[in-house]
Design a protein around this motif. Sequence first.
Motif, PDB file in Angstrom:
ATOM      1  N   PHE A 179       0.858  -1.186   0.000  1.00 53.25           N
ATOM      2  CA  PHE A 179       0.000   0.000   0.000  1.00 53.25           C
ATOM      3  C   PHE A 179       0.893   1.234   0.000  1.00 53.25           C
ATOM      4  O   PHE A 179       1.775   1.373   0.848  1.00 53.25           O
ATOM      5  N   GLU A 180       0.641   2.130  -0.940  1.00 53.31           N
ATOM      6  CA  GLU A 180       1.495   3.327  -1.091  1.00 53.31           C
ATOM      7  C   GLU A 180       0.737   4.577  -0.664  1.00 53.31           C
ATOM      8  O   GLU A 180      -0.309   4.916  -1.243  1.00 53.31           O
ATOM      9  N   HIS A 181       1.266   5.268   0.341  1.00 54.44           N
ATOM     10  CA  HIS A 181       0.708   6.580   0.712  1.00 54.44           C
ATOM     11  C   HIS A 181       1.270   7.599  -0.272  1.00 54.44           C
ATOM     12  O   HIS A 181       2.454   7.550  -0.641  1.00 54.44           O
ATOM     13  N   LEU A 182       0.398   8.505  -0.706  1.00 51.04           N
ATOM     14  CA  LEU A 182       0.764   9.453  -1.772  1.00 51.04           C
ATOM     15  C   LEU A 182       0.728  10.876  -1.229  1.00 51.04           C
ATOM     16  O   LEU A 182       0.080  11.145  -0.217  1.00 51.04           O
ATOM     17  N   ASN A 183       1.365  11.784  -1.929  1.00 48.93           N
ATOM     18  CA  ASN A 183       1.347  13.174  -1.447  1.00 48.93           C
ATOM     19  C   ASN A 183      -0.024  13.822  -1.657  1.00 48.93           C
ATOM     20  O   ASN A 183      -0.867  13.320  -2.400  1.00 48.93           O
ATOM     21  N   TYR A 215      -1.216  16.168  -3.286  1.00 50.35           N
ATOM     22  CA  TYR A 215      -1.694  16.600  -4.603  1.00 50.35           C
ATOM     23  C   TYR A 215      -2.271  15.420  -5.391  1.00 50.35           C
ATOM     24  O   TYR A 215      -2.820  15.608  -6.470  1.00 50.35           O
ATOM     25  N   GLU A 216      -2.122  14.209  -4.854  1.00 50.60           N
ATOM     26  CA  GLU A 216      -2.653  13.014  -5.532  1.00 50.60           C
ATOM     27  C   GLU A 216      -3.810  12.368  -4.783  1.00 50.60           C
ATOM     28  O   GLU A 216      -4.638  11.696  -5.380  1.00 50.60           O
ATOM     29  N   THR A 217      -3.815  12.511  -3.447  1.00 49.52           N
ATOM     30  CA  THR A 217      -4.944  11.975  -2.667  1.00 49.52           C
ATOM     31  C   THR A 217      -5.063  12.773  -1.368  1.00 49.52           C
ATOM     32  O   THR A 217      -4.085  13.368  -0.911  1.00 49.52           O
ATOM     33  N   CYS A 249       6.984   3.030   0.579  1.00 49.60           N
ATOM     34  CA  CYS A 249       7.411   4.381   0.936  1.00 49.60           C
ATOM     35  C   CYS A 249       8.144   5.000  -0.253  1.00 49.60           C
ATOM     36  O   CYS A 249       9.242   4.569  -0.602  1.00 49.60           O
ATOM     37  N   ASP A 250       7.484   5.959  -0.890  1.00 57.96           N
ATOM     38  CA  ASP A 250       8.036   6.640  -2.060  1.00 57.96           C
ATOM     39  C   ASP A 250       8.720   7.915  -1.560  1.00 57.96           C
ATOM     40  O   ASP A 250       8.076   8.802  -0.994  1.00 57.96           O
ATOM     41  N   LEU A 251      10.038   7.989  -1.761  1.00 56.22           N
ATOM     42  CA  LEU A 251      10.804   9.105  -1.185  1.00 56.22           C
ATOM     43  C   LEU A 251      10.351  10.459  -1.737  1.00 56.22           C
ATOM     44  O   LEU A 251      10.496  11.479  -1.059  1.00 56.22           O
ATOM     45  N   ASN A 275      12.873  16.274  -6.508  1.00 51.83           N
ATOM     46  CA  ASN A 275      12.184  16.776  -7.695  1.00 51.83           C
ATOM     47  C   ASN A 275      11.698  15.627  -8.591  1.00 51.83           C
ATOM     48  O   ASN A 275      11.348  15.834  -9.733  1.00 51.83           O
ATOM     49  N   ARG A 276      11.690  14.454  -8.038  1.00 49.70           N
ATOM     50  CA  ARG A 276      11.279  13.202  -8.706  1.00 49.70           C
ATOM     51  C   ARG A 276      12.221  12.813  -9.852  1.00 49.70           C
ATOM     52  O   ARG A 276      11.850  12.050 -10.733  1.00 49.70           O
ATOM     53  N   ARG A 277      13.432  13.382  -9.807  1.00 48.22           N
ATOM     54  CA  ARG A 277      14.427  12.933 -10.776  1.00 48.22           C
ATOM     55  C   ARG A 277      15.268  11.844 -10.106  1.00 48.22           C
ATOM     56  O   ARG A 277      15.014  11.472  -8.954  1.00 48.22           O
ATOM     57  N   ALA A 327      13.573   2.745  -8.889  1.00 46.91           N
ATOM     58  CA  ALA A 327      13.563   4.093  -9.468  1.00 46.91           C
ATOM     59  C   ALA A 327      12.242   4.368 -10.175  1.00 46.91           C
ATOM     60  O   ALA A 327      12.034   3.949 -11.320  1.00 46.91           O
ATOM     61  N   GLU A 328      11.329   5.037  -9.457  1.00 44.50           N
ATOM     62  CA  GLU A 328      10.092   5.513 -10.077  1.00 44.50           C
ATOM     63  C   GLU A 328      10.269   7.021 -10.205  1.00 44.50           C
ATOM     64  O   GLU A 328       9.942   7.779  -9.302  1.00 44.50           O
ATOM     65  N   ILE A 329      10.836   7.411 -11.332  1.00 47.36           N
ATOM     66  CA  ILE A 329      11.294   8.803 -11.501  1.00 47.36           C
ATOM     67  C   ILE A 329      11.015   9.270 -12.921  1.00 47.36           C
ATOM     68  O   ILE A 329      10.802   8.453 -13.822  1.00 47.36           O
TER      69      ILE A 329
HETATM   70  C1  LER Z   1       2.796   5.510  -7.870  1.00 52.58           C
HETATM   71  O1  LER Z   1       3.803   4.670  -7.383  1.00 52.58           O
HETATM   72  C2  LER Z   1       3.046   6.894  -7.484  1.00 52.58           C
HETATM   73  O2  LER Z   1       3.969   7.191  -6.777  1.00 52.58           O
HETATM   74  C3  LER Z   1       2.137   7.900  -7.977  1.00 52.58           C
HETATM   75  O3  LER Z   1       2.639   9.175  -7.666  1.00 52.58           O
HETATM   76  C4  LER Z   1       1.925   7.829  -9.465  1.00 52.58           C
HETATM   77  O4  LER Z   1       0.929   8.738  -9.760  1.00 52.58           O
END
Ligand code: LER
Length: 276
Positions: A153-157, A159-161, A186-188, A218-220, A247-249
């Motif tokens: 399960f991924e918590h998002l920033n 601006y997305e949820t 955990c998405d940095l 900066n998601r790079r 790397a989800e960038i």
């Molecule tokens: C998905 O892993 C994610 O991080 C979202 O920000 C994609 O929209």
Amino acid sequence: MIQSAVTISLVPEARGGPFVFRGDLPQNCARASALGFNAVEIFPRSPDSINAKELQGLLRDHNLKLAAMGTGAGWVVHQLRLTDPSSQVRARAKDFVASLVDFAAAFGAPAIVGSMQGKWEADVSREQAIEWLREALDSLGPRAHSAGVPLFFEHLNRYETNLVNTVAQGLELLAPLRTKSVKLLCDLFHMNIEEQDVAGSLREAGSTVGHIHFADTNRRAIGYGHLDVKPIATALHEIGYSGFVSAEIVPLPDGDSAASQTMRAFNQFFRGDHSC
Ligand code: LER
Ligand code: MN
């Protein structure tokens, strides 16, 4: 041991998304392998849009693992969400995630619930949305478990949820679940926006951390922004994390450069290569 992974999106509708490689699975598996990645993380349009036999052959030929499989196309392409006000849409959303849980599990990989969590809006209260989300996770978690994998399960920033933005909210979401098979992704990049202390939050999550999206502020690629990575790598070692950093960038200046920079950073922070 922590291992490296790189994202491949097979969803044309997610063109602007944070994916290093897009389309052409054979070519992109070859690229990932040539750059030294241990695994690929794949975002398919749906389970039927991807040929399991072909994927199996590519992973074997390129000595790659499947790190995880994203379910975001359920939202981006099919407008499905686990917290949609319509019970039919929620049921279809759950079926979509379940089909990817099954597909990924056949490769020993977990599926990810990220944007499929949806948001609370209009007549739906946050409490109601959280209840629906917990119900879904309590049905999908055991399905993953019976196939021998966790569910991420991924918590998002924000601006997305508006549902689950932080590690603390993620832990609160998971705590009452009957299933113990749901782990946090955990998405940095999201954490950089939402957490007061990224390393501290990872320590707080401890063994509940299941997967890491390895992205700079900066998601790079890590190193192309201003994230202080050292304390984060230390925290991951301290909690005994042994999953993937993936790397989800955004592919800037291009996918190959972003992937090469990720490998340099990975070797620096997780393989003790101090030459970079
Ligand atoms: C998905 O892993 C994610 O991080 C979202 O920000 C994609 O929209
Ligand atoms: Mn992510």
